[in-house]
Enzyme design. Structure first.
Site, PDB file in Angstrom:
ATOM      1  N   ASP A 112     -26.343  22.833   8.323  1.00 35.49           N
ATOM      2  CA  ASP A 112     -26.490  23.392   6.990  1.00 35.49           C
ATOM      3  C   ASP A 112     -27.505  22.458   5.155  1.00 35.49           C
ATOM      4  OD1 ASP A 112     -24.851  25.274   8.172  1.00 35.49           O
ATOM      5  OD2 ASP A 112     -22.912  23.307   7.425  1.00 35.49           O
TER       6      ASP A 112
HETATM    7  N1  URA Z   1     -21.480  21.425  11.673  1.00 36.83           N
HETATM    8  C1  URA Z   1     -21.343  21.673  10.107  1.00 36.83           C
HETATM    9  O1  URA Z   1     -20.391  22.636   9.241  1.00 36.83           O
HETATM   10  N2  URA Z   1     -23.077  22.374   9.338  1.00 36.83           N
HETATM   11  C2  URA Z   1     -23.574  21.890  10.031  1.00 36.83           C
HETATM   12  O2  URA Z   1     -24.870  21.299   9.352  1.00 36.83           O
HETATM   13  C3  URA Z   1     -23.618  20.739  11.129  1.00 36.83           C
HETATM   14  C4  URA Z   1     -22.654  20.774  11.843  1.00 36.83           C
END
Ligand code: URA
Length: 248
Positions: A112
């Protein structure tokens, strides 16, 4: 053995014409030579070759395998929305190599925009598939800052499996420990959309910060600060692909 112009082309320095031009203009030197090589058709052994283009040192790599320390505020997309792309953190040739429509290295899965930490990138489609396929169970370790103090019951439920909204099949943590009151260390072997955030929410807590510290035995160390990348060694690539079922 390859011609110098083809070596440059394969490594992402532009069209064959541009690469030939770079050599003819004296912008390229090979090995430890300080004087430029002026013959675009010079035949060289590309294995282990080091060359300099416009003052920048490059290593020849038939395939690219990299690790990046992703900073917060970057998106793992070529066409990002609100934030710059992680690909802007890489030098141009790594984004261009291959020369086709789907040129350059691609991220192995996504983090993310607000997640930091270890991101692998490669131009080897088989490697990307192997690392992202749920069948291969590559363990990924996340350091999770949570809003509420962790309880035993939350840890137990993460290990036992929680149901997320897009699939009735429960997803479970491969490993899970409280590294502090507000610090969860979670190891997952799948890579579902927002998986850590959704799993933590499913047990009644909330992710405040998220950092990936390891993947399949490859640990992100302090030698690679946020925003920096490096080539993986051959041993690291082998370790990732041969022993992906081992835990970290
Ligand atoms: N899980 C998440 O919620 N976000 C990420 O960036 C990676 C794994």
């Amino acid at each position: 053995m390859m011609q110098l112009q083809d070596i440059l082309f394969s490594q992402g320095f532009g069209t064959r014409r541009v690469c030939s031009g770079l050599v003819q203009q004296g912008r390229v030197s090979v090995g430890s030579d300080v004087t430029p090589c002026l013959d675009p058709a010079e035949v060289l052994n590309e294995e282990g070759l080091v060359f300099t283009v416009q003052g920048v040192r490059w290593e020849y790599h038939a395939r690219a395998y990299l690790m990046l320390h992703k900073p917060a505020g970057f998106e793992c997309s070529h066409k990002p929305g609100a934030h710059p792309s992680v690909y802007t953190l890489l030098p141009g040739p790594l984004r261009e190599r291959g020369g086709s429509a789907a040129a350059g290295v691609q991220a192995v899965g996504r983090l993310d925009h607000d997640t930091t930490g270890l991101l692998l990138l490669s131009d080897d489609g088989k490697f990307i598939h192997r690392m992202t396929s749920p069948r291969h169970h590559v363990p990924k370790v996340y350091e999770v800052g949570v809003k509420h103090p962790l309880s035993h019951s939350q840890l137990d439920r993460l290990l036992a499996g929680v149901v997320l909204d897009d699939d009735p099949k429960p997803v479970r943590a491969h490993a899970c420990e409280a590294a502090g009151d507000l610090h969860l260390r979670l190891t997952l072997t799948e890579g579902k959309y927002h998986q850590v955030k959704r799993m933590v929410a499913a047990v009644g807590n909330r992710v405040e910060s998220l950092h990936r510290s390891a993947m399949g035995g490859l640990v992100l160390g302090p030698e690679l600060p946020p925003g920096q990348w490096r080539w993986l060694t051959q041993a690291e690539v082998l370790g990732l692909t041969q022993k992906t079922a081992t835990t970290v």
